[in-house]
Design an enzyme around this catalytic site. Sequence first.
Site, PDB file in Angstrom:
ATOM      1  N   GLN A 192      -7.086   4.615  -0.716  1.00 61.35           N
ATOM      2  CA  GLN A 192      -7.638   4.309  -2.044  1.00 61.35           C
ATOM      3  C   GLN A 192      -9.105   3.902  -1.920  1.00 61.35           C
ATOM      4  O   GLN A 192      -9.947   4.335  -2.713  1.00 61.35           O
ATOM      5  CB  GLN A 192      -6.830   3.196  -2.702  1.00 61.35           C
ATOM      6  CG  GLN A 192      -5.392   3.608  -3.000  1.00 61.35           C
ATOM      7  CD  GLN A 192      -4.560   2.479  -3.570  1.00 61.35           C
ATOM      8  OE1 GLN A 192      -5.025   1.352  -3.703  1.00 61.35           O
ATOM      9  NE2 GLN A 192      -3.316   2.780  -3.905  1.00 61.35           N
ATOM     10  N   ASP A 222       4.241   3.361   2.337  1.00 64.26           N
ATOM     11  CA  ASP A 222       5.087   3.333   1.132  1.00 64.26           C
ATOM     12  C   ASP A 222       6.573   3.506   1.459  1.00 64.26           C
ATOM     13  O   ASP A 222       7.428   3.222   0.623  1.00 64.26           O
ATOM     14  CB  ASP A 222       4.657   4.436   0.153  1.00 64.26           C
ATOM     15  CG  ASP A 222       3.284   4.151  -0.440  1.00 64.26           C
ATOM     16  OD1 ASP A 222       2.827   2.996  -0.358  1.00 64.26           O
ATOM     17  OD2 ASP A 222       2.670   5.084  -0.980  1.00 64.26           O
ATOM     18  N   SER A 254       0.226  10.617  -5.266  1.00 58.21           N
ATOM     19  CA  SER A 254      -1.175  10.563  -4.814  1.00 58.21           C
ATOM     20  C   SER A 254      -1.931  11.821  -5.253  1.00 58.21           C
ATOM     21  O   SER A 254      -3.069  11.748  -5.722  1.00 58.21           O
ATOM     22  CB  SER A 254      -1.238  10.473  -3.288  1.00 58.21           C
ATOM     23  OG  SER A 254      -0.730   9.245  -2.848  1.00 58.21           O
ATOM     24  N   ARG A 284       9.473   0.836  -5.611  1.00 54.65           N
ATOM     25  CA  ARG A 284      10.034   1.197  -4.293  1.00 54.65           C
ATOM     26  C   ARG A 284      11.086   0.190  -3.840  1.00 54.65           C
ATOM     27  O   ARG A 284      11.988   0.532  -3.070  1.00 54.65           O
ATOM     28  CB  ARG A 284       8.920   1.366  -3.258  1.00 54.65           C
ATOM     29  CG  ARG A 284       7.958   2.493  -3.646  1.00 54.65           C
ATOM     30  CD  ARG A 284       7.233   3.114  -2.504  1.00 54.65           C
ATOM     31  NE  ARG A 284       6.086   3.864  -2.987  1.00 54.65           N
ATOM     32  CZ  ARG A 284       6.137   5.108  -3.483  1.00 54.65           C
ATOM     33  NH1 ARG A 284       7.286   5.747  -3.556  1.00 54.65           N
ATOM     34  NH2 ARG A 284       5.042   5.706  -3.911  1.00 54.65           N
ATOM     35  N   GLY A 313      -2.333   0.868  -8.553  1.00 59.23           N
ATOM     36  CA  GLY A 313      -3.484   0.541  -7.711  1.00 59.23           C
ATOM     37  C   GLY A 313      -4.331   1.774  -7.451  1.00 59.23           C
ATOM     38  O   GLY A 313      -5.569   1.719  -7.477  1.00 59.23           O
ATOM     39  N   ARG A 365      -3.601  -7.859  -7.600  1.00 61.10           N
ATOM     40  CA  ARG A 365      -3.879  -7.156  -6.340  1.00 61.10           C
ATOM     41  C   ARG A 365      -5.381  -7.164  -6.038  1.00 61.10           C
ATOM     42  O   ARG A 365      -6.206  -7.129  -6.949  1.00 61.10           O
ATOM     43  CB  ARG A 365      -3.326  -5.720  -6.417  1.00 61.10           C
ATOM     44  CG  ARG A 365      -1.800  -5.742  -6.549  1.00 61.10           C
ATOM     45  CD  ARG A 365      -1.220  -4.367  -6.673  1.00 61.10           C
ATOM     46  NE  ARG A 365      -1.407  -3.576  -5.476  1.00 61.10           N
ATOM     47  CZ  ARG A 365      -1.068  -2.294  -5.377  1.00 61.10           C
ATOM     48  NH1 ARG A 365      -0.523  -1.668  -6.423  1.00 61.10           N
ATOM     49  NH2 ARG A 365      -1.260  -1.639  -4.264  1.00 61.10           N
TER      50      ARG A 365
END
Length: 451
Positions: free
Chosen positions: A176, A321, A23, A394, A100, A128
């Site tokens: 986001q 996450d 991030s 992930r 994303g 998405r």
Amino acid sequence: MSQFRVTAISKLRAEFSVPGDKSMSHRAAIFAGLSNGTCTIRNFLPSEDCVNTLNAMRSLGATYDVLDELVGYGPINLRIHGQSMKLSAPSEPIDCGNAGTGMRLLAGLVAGQPFSTELFGDASLSSRPMGRITIPLGQMGAKIETLGEKPGCAPLRVHAATLSPITYEMPVASAQVKSAVLLAGLFAEGKTTVIQPAETRDHTEQMLASFRITTTCEGNTISLEGGQVPQACDFTVPGDISSAAFWLVAAAGIPDSHLLIKDVGLNPTRTAILKVLSRMGARMTEIVHHSLGEPIGNIEVRGGVLSGTTILIDEVPNLIDEIPVIAVAAALAQGRTIIRNAKELRVKETDRITTVVEGLRAMGAEVDEFEDGMEIEGGKPLHGAVIDSFGDHRIAMAFAIAGLFAKGETIIQNTECVNTSYPGFAHHLDAILHERSSASDFVLPTLATPH
Ligand code: S3P
């Protein structure tokens, strides 16, 4: 197609650092590129997602020089030449890959430019939802077409537009979305305000402060005045706690383990994973050793027996996450773990409720699936299985950890995707499987001391 082959280990004893925070790396590339000078960024995450954002900024005029790189991946230490908020038109569509974060933040950035930009991504990103950013940006005056086969999805064609500020009450708790609106707000005349329904990671706010942009933050409401120019600064990215989470679960669940993860980001909007694992019985200490803006420190874990827990509604955005690997911890734990109010998991790189539930069931765990999460009755012995990551980094890494606890061999297929967030994961996994524990066994460079 690459794969991980994993078998159980008897203990995990290691000391290392994980690569830079994803991030923060996206945001460092963007804010440095907007700034009024040259910025040195250290410990940038050289993953596909973040390198795509770096190259997106380059195609908007913010070039960079590589100081050190992780060969075969991308820059770790670099100098970015800021453009003082004056971006130039890209000569071709911008590839956001699997990210994303990259696409949504860049959409906010380019929404108020005097030129058009096209943003595209891979099949996962193209499925998405983008309405969550095109709606508020549209209210600001942005003209964004969603060109995807699926309605409301990428590719995005962002036309030239002049933006007006808004006050936007976000329907979903998403960092986001918050960041896309704030970035657009920098290019709008007047005060843009975002109201979050719950606290989300605050790296954008922290980084705005590092780049001397004035914001006001009251509870979950953040405002900024447009027209401010980020002041060039140097930035060191801490290790990514979301990457560390995989090893924290592995060490916490194996008695006699001892793990020290060094120089990792300990921003409180990201550390709910530590609270949850402690509640599950993990013996863990975190020590902040440096905090200028973003706190950095070490996490030490000693293995033991875990027990089930309930994830609290307010914790969900903070550890969204980490839920795949928390679900793995839950399968190992004694008793029931309840993970609900997490519908957002269905619109991540894969539908992470289904991919986690199916993978855990394939390994022998008892799991109930719900529209907004799952409940896991832990303690059933896990056995090896063949697990497809479906291209989700992930999922690949969470099931590699599950394999460390399973009888027999676990094969995780389709693992190239881990390079979107954790280049070097395969090396770390290999060292742990072969019980090599000294720092030199871990090929990634450690974090330079921040200053
Ligand atoms: C991120 C925010 C989260 C998270 C993602 C990174 C960010 O997404 O899942 O991996 O850097 O802002 P949402 O904003 O969709 O919750």
